[in-house]
Every structure is written in C-alpha cells, then in structure tokens.
Design an enzyme around this catalytic site. Structure first.
Site, PDB file in Angstrom:
ATOM      1  N   LYS A 108       0.855  -1.197   0.000  1.00  0.00           N
ATOM      2  CA  LYS A 108       0.000   0.000   0.000  1.00  0.00           C
ATOM      3  C   LYS A 108       0.875   1.226   0.000  1.00  0.00           C
ATOM      4  CE  LYS A 108      -4.472   0.924   0.108  1.00  0.00           C
ATOM      5  NZ  LYS A 108      -5.587   0.081  -0.350  1.00  0.00           N
ATOM      6  N   GLY A 220     -19.946   7.157   2.331  1.00  0.00           N
ATOM      7  CA  GLY A 220     -18.894   7.258   1.305  1.00  0.00           C
ATOM      8  C   GLY A 220     -19.537   7.123  -0.056  1.00  0.00           C
ATOM      9  N   ASN A 223     -15.764   6.052  -5.655  1.00  0.00           N
ATOM     10  CA  ASN A 223     -15.729   4.955  -6.613  1.00  0.00           C
ATOM     11  C   ASN A 223     -16.472   3.736  -6.071  1.00  0.00           C
ATOM     12  OD1 ASN A 223     -14.268   2.290  -7.415  1.00  0.00           O
ATOM     13  ND2 ASN A 223     -13.893   3.674  -9.120  1.00  0.00           N
ATOM     14  N   ALA A 224     -16.134   3.336  -4.842  1.00  0.00           N
ATOM     15  CA  ALA A 224     -16.728   2.117  -4.275  1.00  0.00           C
ATOM     16  C   ALA A 224     -18.189   2.342  -3.888  1.00  0.00           C
ATOM     17  CB  ALA A 224     -15.898   1.665  -3.082  1.00  0.00           C
ATOM     18  N   GLY A 225     -18.465   3.392  -3.125  1.00  0.00           N
ATOM     19  CA  GLY A 225     -19.811   3.622  -2.604  1.00  0.00           C
ATOM     20  C   GLY A 225     -20.839   3.938  -3.681  1.00  0.00           C
ATOM     21  N   TYR A 226     -20.471   4.753  -4.649  1.00  0.00           N
ATOM     22  CA  TYR A 226     -21.449   5.172  -5.664  1.00  0.00           C
ATOM     23  C   TYR A 226     -21.930   3.991  -6.517  1.00  0.00           C
ATOM     24  CZ  TYR A 226     -23.268   6.680 -10.126  1.00  0.00           C
ATOM     25  OH  TYR A 226     -24.039   6.778 -11.252  1.00  0.00           O
TER      26      TYR A 226
HETATM   27  P1  NAD Z   1     -12.925   7.604  -3.375  1.00  0.00           P
HETATM   28  O1  NAD Z   1     -11.829   8.577  -3.218  1.00  0.00           O
HETATM   29  O2  NAD Z   1     -13.451   7.334  -4.733  1.00  0.00           O
HETATM   30  O3  NAD Z   1     -14.160   8.041  -2.461  1.00  0.00           O
HETATM   31  C1  NAD Z   1     -14.050   8.254  -1.095  1.00  0.00           C
HETATM   32  C2  NAD Z   1     -15.415   8.683  -0.592  1.00  0.00           C
HETATM   33  O4  NAD Z   1     -15.359   8.778   0.833  1.00  0.00           O
HETATM   34  C3  NAD Z   1     -15.845  10.070  -1.091  1.00  0.00           C
HETATM   35  O5  NAD Z   1     -17.229  10.063  -1.337  1.00  0.00           O
HETATM   36  C4  NAD Z   1     -15.526  10.981   0.077  1.00  0.00           C
HETATM   37  O6  NAD Z   1     -16.326  12.146   0.095  1.00  0.00           O
HETATM   38  C5  NAD Z   1     -15.847  10.053   1.223  1.00  0.00           C
HETATM   39  N1  NAD Z   1     -15.181  10.466   2.460  1.00  0.00           N
HETATM   40  C6  NAD Z   1     -13.908  10.898   2.621  1.00  0.00           C
HETATM   41  N2  NAD Z   1     -13.698  11.207   3.910  1.00  0.00           N
HETATM   42  C7  NAD Z   1     -14.856  10.935   4.551  1.00  0.00           C
HETATM   43  C8  NAD Z   1     -15.271  11.049   5.884  1.00  0.00           C
HETATM   44  N3  NAD Z   1     -14.438  11.511   6.815  1.00  0.00           N
HETATM   45  N4  NAD Z   1     -16.532  10.671   6.177  1.00  0.00           N
HETATM   46  C9  NAD Z   1     -17.384  10.221   5.235  1.00  0.00           C
HETATM   47  N5  NAD Z   1     -17.044  10.098   3.947  1.00  0.00           N
HETATM   48  C10 NAD Z   1     -15.805  10.456   3.622  1.00  0.00           C
HETATM   49  O7  NAD Z   1     -12.416   6.274  -2.661  1.00  0.00           O
HETATM   50  P2  NAD Z   1     -12.907   4.777  -2.931  1.00  0.00           P
HETATM   51  O8  NAD Z   1     -12.024   4.194  -3.927  1.00  0.00           O
HETATM   52  O9  NAD Z   1     -14.386   4.767  -3.096  1.00  0.00           O
HETATM   53  O10 NAD Z   1     -12.526   4.121  -1.517  1.00  0.00           O
HETATM   54  C11 NAD Z   1     -13.424   4.103  -0.407  1.00  0.00           C
HETATM   55  C12 NAD Z   1     -12.987   3.013   0.554  1.00  0.00           C
HETATM   56  O11 NAD Z   1     -13.028   1.759  -0.145  1.00  0.00           O
HETATM   57  C13 NAD Z   1     -11.568   3.159   1.107  1.00  0.00           C
HETATM   58  O12 NAD Z   1     -11.519   2.665   2.418  1.00  0.00           O
HETATM   59  C14 NAD Z   1     -10.764   2.267   0.190  1.00  0.00           C
HETATM   60  O13 NAD Z   1      -9.561   1.820   0.789  1.00  0.00           O
HETATM   61  C15 NAD Z   1     -11.751   1.152  -0.021  1.00  0.00           C
HETATM   62  N6  NAD Z   1     -11.470   0.346  -1.203  1.00  0.00           N
HETATM   63  C16 NAD Z   1     -11.480   0.899  -2.448  1.00  0.00           C
HETATM   64  C17 NAD Z   1     -11.166   0.096  -3.540  1.00  0.00           C
HETATM   65  C18 NAD Z   1     -11.202   0.605  -4.954  1.00  0.00           C
HETATM   66  O14 NAD Z   1     -10.930  -0.168  -5.873  1.00  0.00           O
HETATM   67  N7  NAD Z   1     -11.543   1.851  -5.201  1.00  0.00           N
HETATM   68  C19 NAD Z   1     -10.848  -1.257  -3.351  1.00  0.00           C
HETATM   69  C20 NAD Z   1     -10.873  -1.780  -2.075  1.00  0.00           C
HETATM   70  C21 NAD Z   1     -11.179  -0.965  -1.007  1.00  0.00           C
END
Ligand code: NAD
Length: 417
Positions: A108, A220, A223-226
């Site tokens: 990481k 959140g 990318n993941a949440g939406y």
């Molecule tokens: P991203 O940057 O696309 O989105 C992050 C989201 O979290 C945004 O909507 C942001 O506004 C929100 N956020 C940030 N700080 C916050 C807070 N204090 N309270 C509430 N919301 C907050 O990131 P992502 O890729 O969606 O990653 C989100 C999580 O999923 C992380 O923990 C990441 O490690 C995990 N994850 C992502 C992937 C991937 O492929 N993208 C894979 C495995 C795990």
C-alpha cells in the site's frame, strides 16, 4: 463523525491477526513475521507548485509480505495519511489477497496531500514525483500499485507514464486501474462495488429474510460507494441514506443514487437533495437499517458509537471501518459483519485480471471479466462461511483463519518457519 483519539489502524490490524492466530494455534514464527511489514519506504519529494514555489511532499510505500507473490495494493492521496495507516492497509492487502486467492502479497502507498487543494497540473506533478521516488521498489514482478482514496485512472496514467520514462520500457503491468487505452481492464472501474454486490447477494442467500425490502445506508459516495449504491438500487434495494466527507442525506422512502450523483456534480455536495433530510456521518452509521455499508475510511465504528449501531448486517467496503473493540460490541449485539478483506476484494481481483491481461498482451471482454469475478467472490464467500462453521468463528476471524492457512503454507515452503 465518531472518531476516537489516536486509533492506530496498524494496531487494529495486528489484533485481528492475533485473534485468528490464537484460534488455530498458529506457529509463532509465522505470526511474528506477519505482525510487521517486510519493507516500508518513506519519501520526501519536492514539487514546483503553480505559484513557482517548491513544496516538499511526504509519501510512503509499505510492502507487507511477499511469500505468495509480488506485493499489490493501492495508493491513497489524503491529508491524514500516516505511516501507520499505510502499514495497516498493506497488512490487510496481504490477507485480502490470500483470502480471495490471488497470487500476491500485500502492499500500500500514500501521499500526505489534499488533491482538492491542488490544480490538475500540481496533481500530475505529485503523482509523477511520488513514482520517481518509489520507482526502485515497484515493478510488474515486484510491487504493483492501484487506485485508492482520492486517486483515479488519470493518476494511474501519469504514474505509469513516469515509470515507463524512467525504465525506458513499456510496462503496463506495473500499475492497475489504468485507463483502457493504456492497458486497463474492462470492468475495473466497477470491480470493487461489483464484488461487494456479489457478497451482498451471498449474504442474502444465507439469510433470505435480509433481501426482502432491504433498507440500506451507505457511508462514502466515491468509486466504491457510488457504484455499489447504484447496483443495489437497480436490483430493488431501498437506499435510504448516503453520505460523503461533507455529510449525508436521508429519506425513509429511498433515493436513486444516479440522481444523487448528478445532483452532487452540479452542486458540489449531497446536501439539499430533494425530498431528503440532511444528516451527519454519525447519524448515518446509527440508522435503523437492514444493511449498513461503510465505504469511506477506517475507524468509523468504534467503542464510542458501536452500542448505537442498529443495522442487522454490516458489509465493510472501506478498509478497517470497524475497530476491534467495536467488533466485539457488534458481535455481542448479534450484528453480522462481512469483513473488508472479503467484501471489497473485487477491486484487487479485477486488478489481478488486468495484470494477467497485461502480461499476456491479450484482452478480455467485460462479460468475461465479470463472470470470472463472480466466480472468485462466490468461492471466497463460501470458503469463509465454511471456516466460520468449522471454527465457530465470526466471518472476520474465519476470513483471517483461511488467509493465515494459505500464508503459513507458502511461508513454510520458502523456509520462513
Ligand atoms: P474515493 O476517493 O473514490 O471516495 C471516497 C469517498 O469517501 C468520497 O465520497 C468521500 O467524500 C468520502 N469520504 C472521505 N472522507 C470521509 C469522511 N471523513 N466521512 C465520510 N465520507 C468520507 O475512494 P474509494 O475508492 O471509493 O474508496 C473508499 C474506501 O473503499 C476506502 O476505504 C478504500 O480503501 C476502499 N477500497 C477501495 C477500492 C477501490 O478499488 N476503489 C478497493 C478496495 C477498497
């Protein structure tokens, strides 16, 4: 936000490993090696900002364990990144890659910065500067980064380009989550969410009452949440709350995530979305829902708010959103948790497929990618479920037990115990 003072995610990761290790009386020689990363690099690199001044950025890359293959894991750009956080995330990657059975160890990276405060050109310079600083320790057969919080395919493209300029070779396999035009895989953008969706489907199969008029809250909206919210909505689930870093929105009758997405793009915030009530991130976590999905950052459910959690199930899409103390409280309350190392493994599975395609120089259709992803996630879920029955353990501990067994075998073959 219910953040405790100074919760060290690396300490949390170690506790999770120790709990599973104790249950299977793991060889202490193996355990000791897994309680620390093999290598952690700290870099300070200068970047010329748009105003002509030089600013020094600090970044990290942690390589936790290489016994099952090259290390692999994302790069996070966030103002709160710490060395402990990156070490924890690399540790979780080792266990994720093992539980879902892809031939990687865990890595990481992170850079302390706020991309929201950088111009596009400054963001490009930071991305390139970080890769120049860590180039010696990454490579398609060494350590393969990918996107994470606040990094995306554009950042991956700059990083790949910088690495190829340094080495003078085409190396698409050095990084995943790239644009399709640079060797990315079809389906990678939705992979983490799709994996979490398949996990939710399996959870429904296991507890068929879960998926009748299911109410879901998602913290959140990146990318993941939406994408996950969109998939769940389109398959008939009721998304009653969504939040991002600025706060959240709630509506008992539910909302369409695609409309919320467009609203956020136009207004810069979720707040004020029609027919919803503004709520805080903490309110969202404590809603009375069937499934709670933390998909933002670590340490969101702690011993401070765990007793107030009312969800029946938690599907962890963020890495490390629940502290070990909170885990115990939720267990006592009978709340079932599908752990991060299983729920969010779809991202690394399709990253693995991307790397395989890069190595082969032959590319698959999106359909092929999704069929293979589903197969991997269903198998991973069934294997963890089996371990949970065999060891009378929670899904989290069962996932760690499964990962530990695979790591122990590879480490023993290498003479590491
Ligand atoms: P991203 O940057 O696309 O989105 C992050 C989201 O979290 C945004 O909507 C942001 O506004 C929100 N956020 C940030 N700080 C916050 C807070 N204090 N309270 C509430 N919301 C907050 O990131 P992502 O890729 O969606 O990653 C989100 C999580 O999923 C992380 O923990 C990441 O490690 C995990 N994850 C992502 C992937 C991937 O492929 N993208 C894979 C495995 C795990």
């Amino acid at each position: 936000m219910a953040k405790e003072e100074k919760i060290d995610p690396f300490e949390n990761a170690k506790k999770q490993i120790e709990k599973a290790a104790e249950k299977v009386s793991l060889d202490p020689n193996i355990l000791n090696q897994l309680l620390m990363p093999e290598k952690v690099l700290v870099v300070n690199f200068p970047i010329r900002m748009d105003d002509g001044k030089i600013k020094v950025f600090t970044g990290f890359r942690s390589q936790h364990n290489k016994s099952r293959g090259p290390t692999k894991g994302g790069i996070r750009f966030h103002p709160d990144v710490t060395i402990e956080e990156v070490m924890a995330l690399s540790t979780w990657m080792t266990f994720k890659n093992s539980v879902i059975d892809v031939p990687y160890g865990g890595g990481k990276g992170g850079v302390i910065c706020n991309p929201k405060d950088l111009s596009v050109s400054e963001l490009e310079h930071v991305s390139r500067g970080y890769i120049r600083a860590i180039a010696q320790i990454i490579g398609p057969k060494k350590d393969i980064p990918a996107p994470d919080v606040y990094t995306n395919q554009n950042v991956m493209a700059w990083m790949l380009d910088e690495y190829e300029k340094l080495t003078g070779e085409s190396s698409p396999g050095v990084i995943t989550g790239k644009p399709i035009e640079l060797g990315g895989s079809l389906g990678r953008d939705k992979a983490t969410s799709m994996g979490a969706f398949y996990v939710t489907e399996k959870l429904c199969e296991l507890n068929n009452k879960v998926c009748k008029n299911t109410s879901i809250a998602i913290q959140g909206f990146g990318n993941a949440g939406y994408y996950l919210a969109k998939m769940l909505y389109e398959t008939g689930h009721n998304i009653i709350a969504i939040s991002d870093s600025k706060g959240g929105i709630y509506s008992k009758k539910g909302m369409d995530p695609t409309e919320v997405y467009h609203y956020k793009n136009n207004n810069g915030s979720l707040k004020g979305f029609p027919e919803t009530k503004n709520i805080t991130n903490n309110d969202l976590l404590e809603l009375d829902v069937d499934i709670l999905i933390p998909a933002a950052l670590e340490n969101q459910i702690t011993d401070k708010n765990a007793k107030n959690i009312k969800a029946k199930y938690v599907v962890e899409v963020a890495n490390g959103p629940i502290t070990p103390k909170a885990d115990e409280i939720l267990d006592e309350k009978g709340i079932m948790i599908i752990p991060d190392i299983l729920s969010n493994s779809g991202g690394v599975v399709v990253s693995y497929f991307e790397w395989v395609q890069n190595n082969l120089g032959y590319y698959w259709s999106e359909e092929e990618v999704m069929v293979k992803l589903k197969e991997k996630i269903y198998k991973g879920f069934d294997e963890v479920h089996k371990q949970s029955i065999e060891h009378k353990a929670s899904f989290r501990t069962a996932a760690y037990i499964l990962a530990l067994a695979r790591l122990e075998r590879s480490m023993k073959f290498r003479g590491q115990a």
